[in-house]
Design a protein around this motif. Structure first.
Motif, PDB file in Angstrom:
ATOM      1  N   PHE A  20       9.024   7.858  -8.765  1.00  0.00           N
ATOM      2  CA  PHE A  20       8.687   6.514  -9.254  1.00  0.00           C
ATOM      3  C   PHE A  20       8.053   6.611 -10.633  1.00  0.00           C
ATOM      4  CE2 PHE A  20       5.733   2.858  -9.543  1.00  0.00           C
ATOM      5  CZ  PHE A  20       6.654   1.828  -9.402  1.00  0.00           C
ATOM      6  N   SER A  21       8.569   5.821 -11.575  1.00  0.00           N
ATOM      7  CA  SER A  21       8.066   5.893 -12.948  1.00  0.00           C
ATOM      8  C   SER A  21       7.427   4.591 -13.420  1.00  0.00           C
ATOM      9  CB  SER A  21       9.209   6.268 -13.902  1.00  0.00           C
ATOM     10  OG  SER A  21      10.242   5.293 -13.827  1.00  0.00           O
ATOM     11  N   GLY A  22       7.306   3.635 -12.499  1.00  0.00           N
ATOM     12  CA  GLY A  22       6.741   2.347 -12.886  1.00  0.00           C
ATOM     13  C   GLY A  22       5.230   2.299 -12.797  1.00  0.00           C
ATOM     14  N   TYR A  23       4.697   1.069 -12.678  1.00  0.00           N
ATOM     15  CA  TYR A  23       3.248   0.843 -12.587  1.00  0.00           C
ATOM     16  C   TYR A  23       2.819   0.749 -11.127  1.00  0.00           C
ATOM     17  CZ  TYR A  23       1.168   0.184 -17.192  1.00  0.00           C
ATOM     18  OH  TYR A  23       0.625   0.397 -18.431  1.00  0.00           O
ATOM     19  N   TYR A  24       1.587   1.133 -10.880  1.00  0.00           N
ATOM     20  CA  TYR A  24       1.002   1.005  -9.553  1.00  0.00           C
ATOM     21  C   TYR A  24       0.004  -0.155  -9.565  1.00  0.00           C
ATOM     22  CZ  TYR A  24       3.040   5.436  -8.124  1.00  0.00           C
ATOM     23  OH  TYR A  24       3.929   6.435  -7.791  1.00  0.00           O
ATOM     24  N   LEU A  25       0.065  -0.972  -8.515  1.00  0.00           N
ATOM     25  CA  LEU A  25      -0.898  -2.048  -8.314  1.00  0.00           C
ATOM     26  C   LEU A  25      -1.735  -1.680  -7.095  1.00  0.00           C
ATOM     27  CD1 LEU A  25      -2.125  -4.859  -8.713  1.00  0.00           C
ATOM     28  CD2 LEU A  25      -0.166  -5.807  -7.441  1.00  0.00           C
ATOM     29  N   ILE A  26      -3.040  -1.488  -7.301  1.00  0.00           N
ATOM     30  CA  ILE A  26      -3.941  -1.089  -6.213  1.00  0.00           C
ATOM     31  C   ILE A  26      -4.634  -2.323  -5.652  1.00  0.00           C
ATOM     32  CG2 ILE A  26      -5.774   0.476  -5.523  1.00  0.00           C
ATOM     33  CD1 ILE A  26      -3.320   1.849  -6.809  1.00  0.00           C
ATOM     34  N   VAL A  27      -4.534  -2.516  -4.334  1.00  0.00           N
ATOM     35  CA  VAL A  27      -5.161  -3.663  -3.678  1.00  0.00           C
ATOM     36  C   VAL A  27      -6.052  -3.175  -2.538  1.00  0.00           C
ATOM     37  CG1 VAL A  27      -3.276  -5.227  -4.314  1.00  0.00           C
ATOM     38  CG2 VAL A  27      -3.189  -4.004  -2.118  1.00  0.00           C
ATOM     39  N   GLU A  28      -6.805  -4.098  -1.966  1.00  0.00           N
ATOM     40  CA  GLU A  28      -7.793  -3.706  -0.955  1.00  0.00           C
ATOM     41  C   GLU A  28      -7.192  -3.389   0.412  1.00  0.00           C
ATOM     42  OE1 GLU A  28     -11.490  -5.877  -0.751  1.00  0.00           O
ATOM     43  OE2 GLU A  28     -11.088  -6.822  -2.692  1.00  0.00           O
ATOM     44  N   GLY A  29      -6.187  -4.162   0.855  1.00  0.00           N
ATOM     45  CA  GLY A  29      -5.673  -3.958   2.199  1.00  0.00           C
ATOM     46  C   GLY A  29      -4.277  -4.507   2.412  1.00  0.00           C
ATOM     47  N   THR A  30      -3.869  -4.519   3.676  1.00  0.00           N
ATOM     48  CA  THR A  30      -2.498  -4.860   4.041  1.00  0.00           C
ATOM     49  C   THR A  30      -2.131  -6.294   3.690  1.00  0.00           C
ATOM     50  OG1 THR A  30      -2.567  -3.282   5.872  1.00  0.00           O
ATOM     51  CG2 THR A  30      -0.877  -4.968   5.972  1.00  0.00           C
ATOM     52  N   LYS A  31      -3.053  -7.224   3.908  1.00  0.00           N
ATOM     53  CA  LYS A  31      -2.716  -8.622   3.634  1.00  0.00           C
ATOM     54  C   LYS A  31      -2.567  -8.878   2.133  1.00  0.00           C
ATOM     55  CE  LYS A  31      -4.208 -10.348   7.993  1.00  0.00           C
ATOM     56  NZ  LYS A  31      -5.241 -10.994   8.791  1.00  0.00           N
ATOM     57  N   ASP A  32      -3.349  -8.174   1.331  1.00  0.00           N
ATOM     58  CA  ASP A  32      -3.173  -8.261  -0.113  1.00  0.00           C
ATOM     59  C   ASP A  32      -1.789  -7.733  -0.487  1.00  0.00           C
ATOM     60  OD1 ASP A  32      -6.050  -8.958  -0.887  1.00  0.00           O
ATOM     61  OD2 ASP A  32      -6.330  -7.121   0.249  1.00  0.00           O
ATOM     62  N   TYR A  33      -1.408  -6.627   0.146  1.00  0.00           N
ATOM     63  CA  TYR A  33      -0.084  -6.050  -0.091  1.00  0.00           C
ATOM     64  C   TYR A  33       1.007  -7.075   0.211  1.00  0.00           C
ATOM     65  CZ  TYR A  33       4.065  -3.155   0.460  1.00  0.00           C
ATOM     66  OH  TYR A  33       5.329  -2.651   0.345  1.00  0.00           O
ATOM     67  N   LYS A  34       0.919  -7.697   1.378  1.00  0.00           N
ATOM     68  CA  LYS A  34       1.937  -8.658   1.798  1.00  0.00           C
ATOM     69  C   LYS A  34       2.044  -9.828   0.827  1.00  0.00           C
ATOM     70  CE  LYS A  34       1.546  -7.859   6.808  1.00  0.00           C
ATOM     71  NZ  LYS A  34       1.126  -8.472   8.098  1.00  0.00           N
ATOM     72  N   LEU A  35       0.889 -10.308   0.349  1.00  0.00           N
ATOM     73  CA  LEU A  35       0.901 -11.457  -0.558  1.00  0.00           C
ATOM     74  C   LEU A  35       1.464 -11.089  -1.924  1.00  0.00           C
ATOM     75  CD1 LEU A  35       0.190 -14.395  -1.230  1.00  0.00           C
ATOM     76  CD2 LEU A  35      -2.067 -13.584  -1.950  1.00  0.00           C
ATOM     77  N   TYR A  36       0.884 -10.091  -2.565  1.00  0.00           N
ATOM     78  CA  TYR A  36       1.293  -9.780  -3.937  1.00  0.00           C
ATOM     79  C   TYR A  36       2.696  -9.190  -4.001  1.00  0.00           C
ATOM     80  CZ  TYR A  36      -3.633 -10.646  -4.842  1.00  0.00           C
ATOM     81  OH  TYR A  36      -4.873 -11.230  -4.920  1.00  0.00           O
ATOM     82  N   ASN A  37       3.133  -8.597  -2.904  1.00  0.00           N
ATOM     83  CA  ASN A  37       4.483  -8.035  -2.875  1.00  0.00           C
ATOM     84  C   ASN A  37       5.549  -9.123  -2.994  1.00  0.00           C
ATOM     85  OD1 ASN A  37       6.090  -5.610  -2.649  1.00  0.00           O
ATOM     86  ND2 ASN A  37       6.746  -6.360  -0.658  1.00  0.00           N
ATOM     87  N   LYS A  38       5.174 -10.370  -2.669  1.00  0.00           N
ATOM     88  CA  LYS A  38       6.101 -11.490  -2.812  1.00  0.00           C
ATOM     89  C   LYS A  38       6.410 -11.789  -4.275  1.00  0.00           C
ATOM     90  CE  LYS A  38       5.392 -15.253  -0.562  1.00  0.00           C
ATOM     91  NZ  LYS A  38       4.793 -16.450   0.059  1.00  0.00           N
ATOM     92  N   PHE A  39       5.494 -11.410  -5.164  1.00  0.00           N
ATOM     93  CA  PHE A  39       5.570 -11.860  -6.545  1.00  0.00           C
ATOM     94  C   PHE A  39       5.942 -10.783  -7.562  1.00  0.00           C
ATOM     95  CE2 PHE A  39       2.091 -14.534  -4.575  1.00  0.00           C
ATOM     96  CZ  PHE A  39       2.917 -15.623  -4.322  1.00  0.00           C
TER      97      PHE A  39
END
Length: 308
Positions: A20-39
């Motif tokens: 993987f050569s892109g950017y990483y987005l670090i979030v606090e937990g699973t629900k943050d993952y689910k939400l931001y992954n939509k966008f």
């Protein structure tokens, strides 16, 4: 086994991933993952750090290792009330206390209420009132108690040690009959009982009452005081017990938070300051952060003529 996933281990896995050569987005937990992954686009990989401090620590480790392709998103929690600042240009913070409050203060709230309970039941109970304001009003006291615990180290605990543990019993201070608040005494007793044998020492009821009384004389921004998990637990009581929803998908507050994530859409997200800051950052750094349909909506909104 989340407690064993350290920031060092996550940092190592990021730096060792040559696929993987892109950017990483670090979030606090699973629900943050689910939400931001939509966008976000597929050029962004989201990693859970399992906690606010761990997000900060992880980004700090990666910075020390000269790894630049990373940003983080944190819940604001009480940082605005306590005038705390984050000394990092790689960390962005939610508009309100947490992402759940952001989602509840949107069209998603009424949409899921009517989905689970039916439009007529909702209207009969709510009337001319604003359901979000009702939830915030009920979440005020426990929000204040959590703030008091943070400021005065009262030894209180509000959530289970492990995900599968028993949650706090909100029904012991929020009525399942009419959603009324059963009083500060009931709330304090419920939380102190829940906290016993979980921390070193739980403060006396008298001391907790005194600290709450001191804080209750202050004026706080309610959207930074109330906790989204408290509001969704209260909302569960409203849906399941007061409005008597029979929807089989409604199990607990987690069901509600998942439904909010599914319902919360692009139109709502682009209204937030969080999105604006991330969008500006992505343009300045030439990072393809957001999905094209989201970017198109921003451009379309910007091109609309101003109302007279």
């Amino acid at each position: 086994m989340i407690e064993y996933i350290t920031p060092e281990r996550i940092a190592n896995s990021i730096m060792q991933d040559s696929t993987f050569s892109g950017y990483y987005l670090i979030v606090e937990g699973t629900k943050d993952y689910k939400l931001y992954n939509k966008f976000v686009t597929k050029e962004v990989s989201i990693k859970e750090a399992w906690g606010c401090e761990k997000v900060k620590e992880l980004i700090g480790i990666l910075k020390e290792r000269d790894f630049e392709k990373v940003i983080g998103i944190l819940d604001a929690d009480f940082s605005v009330i306590l005038e705390e600042t984050i000394e990092s240009d790689k960390i962005f913070v939610t508009d309100f206390h947490d992402v759940e409050v952001i989602m509840l203060k949107s069209t998603a709230l009424l949409n899921i209420l009517e989905f689970f309970c039916g439009e007529k039941k909702v209207k009969d109970f709510i009337g001319d009132r604003n359901v979000f304001d009702i939830l915030v009003g009920l979440g005020y006291e426990i929000g204040l108690l959590k703030l008091a615990n943070k400021l005065y180290d009262l030894g209180l605990v509000f959530k289970p040690e492990k995900l599968e543990g028993n949650p706090l019993k909100y029904k012991d201070f929020i009525s399942e009959k009419d959603l009324s608040f059963l009083g500060r005494d009931s709330m304090i007793q419920t939380v102190t009982n829940y906290s016993r044998n979980r921390t070193g020492k739980v403060s006396t009821t008298e001391n907790i009452e005194n600290k709450l009384e001191v804080l209750s004389k202050q004026s706080y921004d309610l959207l930074h005081l109330v906790n989204g998990h408290d509001l969704t637990n209260i909302l569960f009581i409203l849906m399941k017990k007061v409005l008597k929803s029979t929807n089989k998908m409604l199990h607990d507050y987690n069901s509600i938070e998942d439904a909010l994530i599914l319902t919360y859409d692009n139109c709502e997200f682009i209204k937030t300051e969080l999105f604006s800051k991330l969008y500006l950052w992505s343009r300045e750094h030439e990072v393809n952060l957001f999905k094209q349909e989201l970017v198109d909506q921003v451009k379309e909104k910007a091109s609309l003529p101003l109302a007279n």
